[in-house]
Design a protein around this motif. Structure first.
Motif, PDB file in Angstrom:
ATOM      1  N   ALA A  11       3.352  10.028  -7.459  1.00  0.00           N
ATOM      2  CA  ALA A  11       4.413  10.687  -8.216  1.00  0.00           C
ATOM      3  C   ALA A  11       4.152  10.595  -9.715  1.00  0.00           C
ATOM      4  O   ALA A  11       4.362  11.577 -10.464  1.00  0.00           O
ATOM      5  CB  ALA A  11       5.769  10.050  -7.870  1.00  0.00           C
ATOM      6  N   ALA A  12       3.675   9.434 -10.188  1.00  0.00           N
ATOM      7  CA  ALA A  12       3.387   9.273 -11.615  1.00  0.00           C
ATOM      8  C   ALA A  12       2.235  10.173 -12.049  1.00  0.00           C
ATOM      9  O   ALA A  12       2.283  10.801 -13.119  1.00  0.00           O
ATOM     10  CB  ALA A  12       3.048   7.808 -11.910  1.00  0.00           C
ATOM     11  N   ALA A  13       1.186  10.249 -11.230  1.00  0.00           N
ATOM     12  CA  ALA A  13       0.047  11.104 -11.564  1.00  0.00           C
ATOM     13  C   ALA A  13       0.459  12.578 -11.595  1.00  0.00           C
ATOM     14  O   ALA A  13       0.015  13.346 -12.459  1.00  0.00           O
ATOM     15  CB  ALA A  13      -1.073  10.889 -10.549  1.00  0.00           C
ATOM     16  N   TYR A  14       1.340  12.984 -10.680  1.00  0.00           N
ATOM     17  CA  TYR A  14       1.824  14.370 -10.648  1.00  0.00           C
ATOM     18  C   TYR A  14       2.623  14.681 -11.911  1.00  0.00           C
ATOM     19  O   TYR A  14       2.436  15.746 -12.537  1.00  0.00           O
ATOM     20  CB  TYR A  14       2.684  14.571  -9.406  1.00  0.00           C
ATOM     21  N   ALA A  15       3.494  13.753 -12.306  1.00  0.00           N
ATOM     22  CA  ALA A  15       4.309  13.978 -13.503  1.00  0.00           C
ATOM     23  C   ALA A  15       3.442  14.044 -14.757  1.00  0.00           C
ATOM     24  O   ALA A  15       3.650  14.914 -15.619  1.00  0.00           O
ATOM     25  CB  ALA A  15       5.353  12.862 -13.640  1.00  0.00           C
ATOM     26  N   VAL A  16       2.474  13.159 -14.880  1.00  0.00           N
ATOM     27  CA  VAL A  16       1.623  13.131 -16.072  1.00  0.00           C
ATOM     28  C   VAL A  16       0.731  14.357 -16.147  1.00  0.00           C
ATOM     29  O   VAL A  16       0.511  14.929 -17.228  1.00  0.00           O
ATOM     30  CB  VAL A  16       0.770  11.834 -16.084  1.00  0.00           C
TER      31      VAL A  16
ATOM     32  N   ILE B  14       1.214  19.421  -2.978  1.00  0.00           N
ATOM     33  CA  ILE B  14       0.267  18.586  -3.726  1.00  0.00           C
ATOM     34  C   ILE B  14      -0.152  17.351  -2.934  1.00  0.00           C
ATOM     35  O   ILE B  14      -1.347  17.022  -2.849  1.00  0.00           O
ATOM     36  CB  ILE B  14       0.872  18.173  -5.076  1.00  0.00           C
ATOM     37  N   LEU B  15       0.827  16.646  -2.352  1.00  0.00           N
ATOM     38  CA  LEU B  15       0.525  15.377  -1.685  1.00  0.00           C
ATOM     39  C   LEU B  15      -0.495  15.529  -0.547  1.00  0.00           C
ATOM     40  O   LEU B  15      -1.421  14.709  -0.457  1.00  0.00           O
ATOM     41  CB  LEU B  15       1.820  14.739  -1.169  1.00  0.00           C
TER      42      LEU B  15
ATOM     43  N   PHE C  41      -4.954   5.980 -12.083  1.00  0.00           N
ATOM     44  CA  PHE C  41      -6.015   6.785 -12.704  1.00  0.00           C
ATOM     45  C   PHE C  41      -6.921   7.441 -11.661  1.00  0.00           C
ATOM     46  O   PHE C  41      -7.452   8.527 -11.890  1.00  0.00           O
ATOM     47  CB  PHE C  41      -6.836   5.920 -13.657  1.00  0.00           C
ATOM     48  N   ILE C  42      -7.110   6.786 -10.516  1.00  0.00           N
ATOM     49  CA  ILE C  42      -7.875   7.429  -9.434  1.00  0.00           C
ATOM     50  C   ILE C  42      -7.170   8.695  -8.965  1.00  0.00           C
ATOM     51  O   ILE C  42      -7.771   9.770  -8.836  1.00  0.00           O
ATOM     52  CB  ILE C  42      -8.065   6.438  -8.265  1.00  0.00           C
ATOM     53  N   LEU C  43      -5.858   8.590  -8.718  1.00  0.00           N
ATOM     54  CA  LEU C  43      -5.103   9.757  -8.252  1.00  0.00           C
ATOM     55  C   LEU C  43      -4.977  10.808  -9.347  1.00  0.00           C
ATOM     56  O   LEU C  43      -4.938  12.018  -9.055  1.00  0.00           O
ATOM     57  CB  LEU C  43      -3.723   9.320  -7.766  1.00  0.00           C
ATOM     58  N   LEU C  44      -4.907  10.371 -10.608  1.00  0.00           N
ATOM     59  CA  LEU C  44      -4.838  11.336 -11.709  1.00  0.00           C
ATOM     60  C   LEU C  44      -6.109  12.182 -11.782  1.00  0.00           C
ATOM     61  O   LEU C  44      -6.045  13.391 -12.033  1.00  0.00           O
ATOM     62  CB  LEU C  44      -4.623  10.588 -13.023  1.00  0.00           C
ATOM     63  N   SER C  45      -7.265  11.550 -11.525  1.00  0.00           N
ATOM     64  CA  SER C  45      -8.519  12.323 -11.522  1.00  0.00           C
ATOM     65  C   SER C  45      -8.547  13.317 -10.370  1.00  0.00           C
ATOM     66  O   SER C  45      -9.054  14.435 -10.513  1.00  0.00           O
ATOM     67  CB  SER C  45      -9.706  11.369 -11.434  1.00  0.00           C
ATOM     68  N   PHE C  46      -8.016  12.927  -9.210  1.00  0.00           N
ATOM     69  CA  PHE C  46      -7.942  13.866  -8.083  1.00  0.00           C
ATOM     70  C   PHE C  46      -6.950  14.984  -8.387  1.00  0.00           C
ATOM     71  O   PHE C  46      -7.159  16.141  -8.018  1.00  0.00           O
ATOM     72  CB  PHE C  46      -7.525  13.132  -6.808  1.00  0.00           C
ATOM     73  N   MET C  47      -5.839  14.627  -9.066  1.00  0.00           N
ATOM     74  CA  MET C  47      -4.819  15.627  -9.399  1.00  0.00           C
ATOM     75  C   MET C  47      -5.379  16.691 -10.338  1.00  0.00           C
ATOM     76  O   MET C  47      -5.005  17.877 -10.235  1.00  0.00           O
ATOM     77  CB  MET C  47      -3.622  14.931 -10.050  1.00  0.00           C
TER      78      MET C  47
ATOM     79  N   THR D 160       0.829  -1.209   0.000  1.00  0.00           N
ATOM     80  CA  THR D 160       0.000   0.000   0.000  1.00  0.00           C
ATOM     81  C   THR D 160       0.864   1.259   0.000  1.00  0.00           C
ATOM     82  O   THR D 160       0.635   2.182  -0.792  1.00  0.00           O
ATOM     83  CB  THR D 160      -0.927  -0.009   1.227  1.00  0.00           C
ATOM     84  N   ILE D 161       1.866   1.303   0.887  1.00  0.00           N
ATOM     85  CA  ILE D 161       2.734   2.483   0.956  1.00  0.00           C
ATOM     86  C   ILE D 161       3.487   2.679  -0.363  1.00  0.00           C
ATOM     87  O   ILE D 161       3.546   3.781  -0.915  1.00  0.00           O
ATOM     88  CB  ILE D 161       3.727   2.343   2.140  1.00  0.00           C
ATOM     89  N   GLY D 162       4.070   1.592  -0.884  1.00  0.00           N
ATOM     90  CA  GLY D 162       4.815   1.690  -2.135  1.00  0.00           C
ATOM     91  C   GLY D 162       3.941   2.103  -3.304  1.00  0.00           C
ATOM     92  O   GLY D 162       4.334   2.941  -4.129  1.00  0.00           O
ATOM     93  N   THR D 163       2.743   1.529  -3.380  1.00  0.00           N
ATOM     94  CA  THR D 163       1.836   1.858  -4.490  1.00  0.00           C
ATOM     95  C   THR D 163       1.412   3.317  -4.441  1.00  0.00           C
ATOM     96  O   THR D 163       1.378   4.004  -5.479  1.00  0.00           O
ATOM     97  CB  THR D 163       0.594   0.953  -4.434  1.00  0.00           C
ATOM     98  N   LEU D 164       1.098   3.820  -3.255  1.00  0.00           N
ATOM     99  CA  LEU D 164       0.655   5.214  -3.144  1.00  0.00           C
ATOM    100  C   LEU D 164       1.779   6.181  -3.522  1.00  0.00           C
ATOM    101  O   LEU D 164       1.534   7.198  -4.182  1.00  0.00           O
ATOM    102  CB  LEU D 164       0.158   5.494  -1.718  1.00  0.00           C
ATOM    103  N   ILE D 165       3.004   5.878  -3.108  1.00  0.00           N
ATOM    104  CA  ILE D 165       4.129   6.761  -3.456  1.00  0.00           C
ATOM    105  C   ILE D 165       4.365   6.762  -4.967  1.00  0.00           C
ATOM    106  O   ILE D 165       4.496   7.825  -5.595  1.00  0.00           O
ATOM    107  CB  ILE D 165       5.408   6.311  -2.700  1.00  0.00           C
ATOM    108  N   VAL D 166       4.405   5.571  -5.562  1.00  0.00           N
ATOM    109  CA  VAL D 166       4.680   5.463  -7.003  1.00  0.00           C
ATOM    110  C   VAL D 166       3.567   6.104  -7.830  1.00  0.00           C
ATOM    111  O   VAL D 166       3.821   6.886  -8.757  1.00  0.00           O
ATOM    112  CB  VAL D 166       4.859   3.981  -7.393  1.00  0.00           C
ATOM    113  N   THR D 167       2.312   5.783  -7.500  1.00  0.00           N
ATOM    114  CA  THR D 167       1.194   6.293  -8.302  1.00  0.00           C
ATOM    115  C   THR D 167       0.994   7.793  -8.127  1.00  0.00           C
ATOM    116  O   THR D 167       0.650   8.484  -9.093  1.00  0.00           O
ATOM    117  CB  THR D 167      -0.107   5.557  -7.928  1.00  0.00           C
TER     118      THR D 167
END
Length: 276
Positions: A88-93, A185-186, A153-159, A79-86
């Protein structure tokens, strides 16, 4: 009259769905307080004698403490690893333009709809052998973190809902992109992170195939799902059915705790989708 019939049919349908959903859980809960002879005989729905010691026996004799700790470790780290990776990826995209951006998003979307499952299991295991992670749970955690498309994609929609003017204001105050992401942002992604944590923890907790393959030669590293299946199909399965049900009921508790903690974020997302 027609509206009454429609409403009655809807209530009957919902009642049937609720019974079908809740009945197996109720059977497991009641069975966890029975003796094994009562479960095999199936004489009554309610236990003749309520035996609470099944839970203590399951915890000690069937090694559920070890299984639960392994599941908790895998689920929490994933969970921790997935949230950090996703995140950061959503922020970059969402905030930057870079070569291959559309291809990256397309590949993420493709992994959500193309179920490759066991096809890549052997290459994944061989990769972890090369990394010397095949004898630990870290190999399982890394593979589970890589399956993060839905959370991305969930975090990208929030971003998308966070104004980009905040980034510009942070840059004018001397922040670089990393500190802007971490400090500005986080924290604003809190509801999205809560929803992502709920889905990721549940998926990792219920994962069976990967932990089974990686712990075949290391029984002490088995997670709860693998341990439960091992008891069910083991040589002493007939004498441990009541312990299996007690252990299954114990295994639900961490998921309920995570749901309670993330429930507010989940309800916010649901309300937002209904308004949209």
């Amino acid at each position: 009259m027609y509206a009454f019939i429609q409403r009655s049919a809807l209530w009957i349908f919902l009642l049937v769905v609720a019974i079908v959903t809740v009945f197996p859980v109720a059977m497991a809960l009641l069975g966890s307080f029975k003796t094994n002879a009562e479960i095999v005989g199936g004489a009554s729905l309610l236990p003749q004698h309520w035996i609470g010691s099944n839970y203590a026996d399951a915890w000690k004799q069937a090694h559920f403490s070890t299984f639960s700790w392994n599941s908790l470790f895998v689920s929490t780290a994933t969970t921790i690893g997935t949230l950090i990776v996703t995140a950061a990826a959503a922020y970059a995209v969402d905030r930057f333009e870079f070569a291959g951006k559309k291809l990256y998003v397309g590949l993420q979307a493709a992994t959500m709809f193309i179920a490759i499952g066991a096809v890549v299991l052997r290459p994944q295991f061989q990769l972890m052998v090369k990394l010397h992670l095949h004898t630990s749970l870290w190999g399982v955690i890394l593979i589970l973190i890589s399956a993060h498309a839905s959370i991305f994609f969930i975090l990208l929609s929030f971003m998308n809902g966070i104004p980009k003017e905040l980034d510009q204001a942070a840059l004018m105050d001397g922040c670089n992109p990393f500190t802007t992401f971490w400090r500005i942002i986080l924290p604003l992604l809190g509801p999205g992170l809560g929803v992502g944590a709920l889905f990721t923890f549940r998926a990792a907790w219920n994962e069976y195939l990967l932990p089974f393959v990686f712990t075949m030669n290391s029984p002490k590293l088995q997670t709860l799902t693998v341990g439960l299946a091992g008891l069910r199909y083991g040589a002493t399965a007939a004498a441990q059915t009541n312990l299996i049900m007690a252990g299954a009921c114990l295994s639900i508790l961490p998921l309920l705790l995570v749901y309670v903690l993330a429930n507010r974020s989940f309800m916010q997302m649901t309300a937002g989708s209904l308004k949209g």
